[in-house]
Design an enzyme around this catalytic site. Structure first.
Site, short mmCIF file in Angstrom:
data_model
loop_
_atom_site.label_atom_id
_atom_site.label_comp_id
_atom_site.label_asym_id
_atom_site.label_seq_id
_atom_site.Cartn_x
_atom_site.Cartn_y
_atom_site.Cartn_z
N ASP A 247 0.81 -1.22 0.00
CA ASP A 247 0.00 0.00 0.00
C ASP A 247 0.84 1.27 0.00
OD1 ASP A 247 1.03 -0.10 2.52
OD2 ASP A 247 -0.88 0.14 3.58
N LYS B 276 14.24 42.39 -10.35
CA LYS B 276 13.25 41.57 -11.05
C LYS B 276 11.90 41.66 -10.37
CE LYS B 276 13.78 37.30 -8.41
NZ LYS B 276 14.20 35.90 -8.37
N GLY C 270 14.19 29.48 -14.17
CA GLY C 270 13.62 30.65 -14.84
C GLY C 270 14.36 31.92 -14.48
#
Length: 323
Positions: free
Chosen positions: A42, A198, A231
């Site tokens: 499981d 940024k 990124g």
């Protein structure tokens, strides 16, 4: 079993980064002890320690990277097993601390998951934690047991000092929050710093607004603690090249490299991305631009210092400061 300073010592590895554990064991000259970790049908985790740990100082090597929850649960179960087997101390070597970026409430009704992880480790029975470059220094305050926050900066700085000797270098922080980290490397390499201004329009998207500092005709080294989807680092590299940087390198401690990270690194203006092996990288998370440096000698010496009741501070000094 190894004996140091009159103490009985055992070193265990779980499944997160077995290769790093083997390197640490070799450097410390302490053999890895036997432990079986299995999965039931499981999905539950089963664990059996195959050697006595009664009266031993035990070190368990288990960073909690992807799959974070699996690795964390393995660790908690191991700590419980060691406590019930009468280990004298349970020292957790967790170079990458999962959930570290959730160190505060950024909005209403959010959890502080880094604190929850600290609570879980302590309740399970850990007596000490050894981490590296925690995303937020205040995480140390989440613990009521000793926590040693190792730093990778000397390893990274030494690499670039040898590779780029004689070059006109600038150290770049990918955001305002990382300026202190950039300044530390700048001091070691005797280089100025620059900061990327940024903003994030939404999660996992970055827009570079400008660059604070002079990068014209310089070799830029972007320094961060974590690279996740790449990124930020990719956008920063493009902005630096557009601003006249001669070459762009990147460095980080923890290479998570989620989702499109490797493709972004391949396509970026980054010449080389230098990271450490706090996180084991699978083949699909490697490319020619990625250089991984080992932290095993540092953690091995840290373990030996703890065993011998020696201070750890000397391990974090830079080569230039030792001269």
């Amino acid at each position: 079993m190894a004996t140091y300073n009159g103490h009985k010592i055992k070193l265990f590895s779980l499944n997160a980064n077995r290769k790093l554990a083997e390197e640490i064991a070799k450097e410390a000259n302490i053999p890895l002890s036997r432990c079986e970790v299995k999965r039931f049908a499981d999905g539950e985790i089963g664990l059996n320690i195959e050697e006595t740990v009664r009266g031993h100082h035990v070190f368990v090597i288990q960073p909690t990277q992807t799959p974070v929850n699996e690795n964390l649960m393995e660790l908690l179960i191991m700590i419980d097993a060691l406590k019930r087997a009468s280990a004298k101390s349970i020292n957790i070597v967790m170079p990458y601390y999962g959930y570290s970026r959730q160190d505060r409430k950024a909005a209403s009704r959010q959890p502080i998951s880094a604190k929850l992880v600290a609570n879980l480790l302590q309740v399970a029975g850990a007596t000490r934690v050894l981490a590296m470059d925690l995303h937020a220094g205040q995480i140390q305050g989440f613990f009521d047991i000793p926590i040693d926050n190792f730093v990778a900066m000397p390893i990274l700085a030494d690499y670039f000092d040898n590779k780029l000797k004689g070059e006109d270098i600038v150290i770049v922080s990918p955001d305002h929050g990382g300026a202190v980290r950039a300044r530390e490397m700048g001091n070691v390499l005797n280089a100025p710093i620059a900061i990327i201004d940024k903003r994030r329009p939404k999660a996992n998207e970055v827009e570079v607004m400008g660059i604070v500092g002079d990068v014209q005709n310089k070799v830029a080294i972007i320094i961060d603690d974590i690279i996740d989807t790449a990124g930020t680092i990719g956008s920063a590299a493009s902005a630096l090249k557009a601003a006249g940087a001669k070459e762009v390198y990147a460095a980080c401690t923890h290479p998570i490299f989620s989702g499109p990270a490797i493709e972004r690194i391949k396509e970026s203006a980054i010449k080389e991305l230098v990271c450490t092996n706090t996180i084991a990288l699978s083949k699909d998370k490697y490319c020619d631009k990625v250089i991984q440096l080992s932290i095993a000698p540092l953690f091995a010496q840290g373990i030996l210092n703890i065993i011998q009741d020696k201070p750890l501070s000397g391990l974090f000094e830079y080569k230039d400061q030792k001269k």
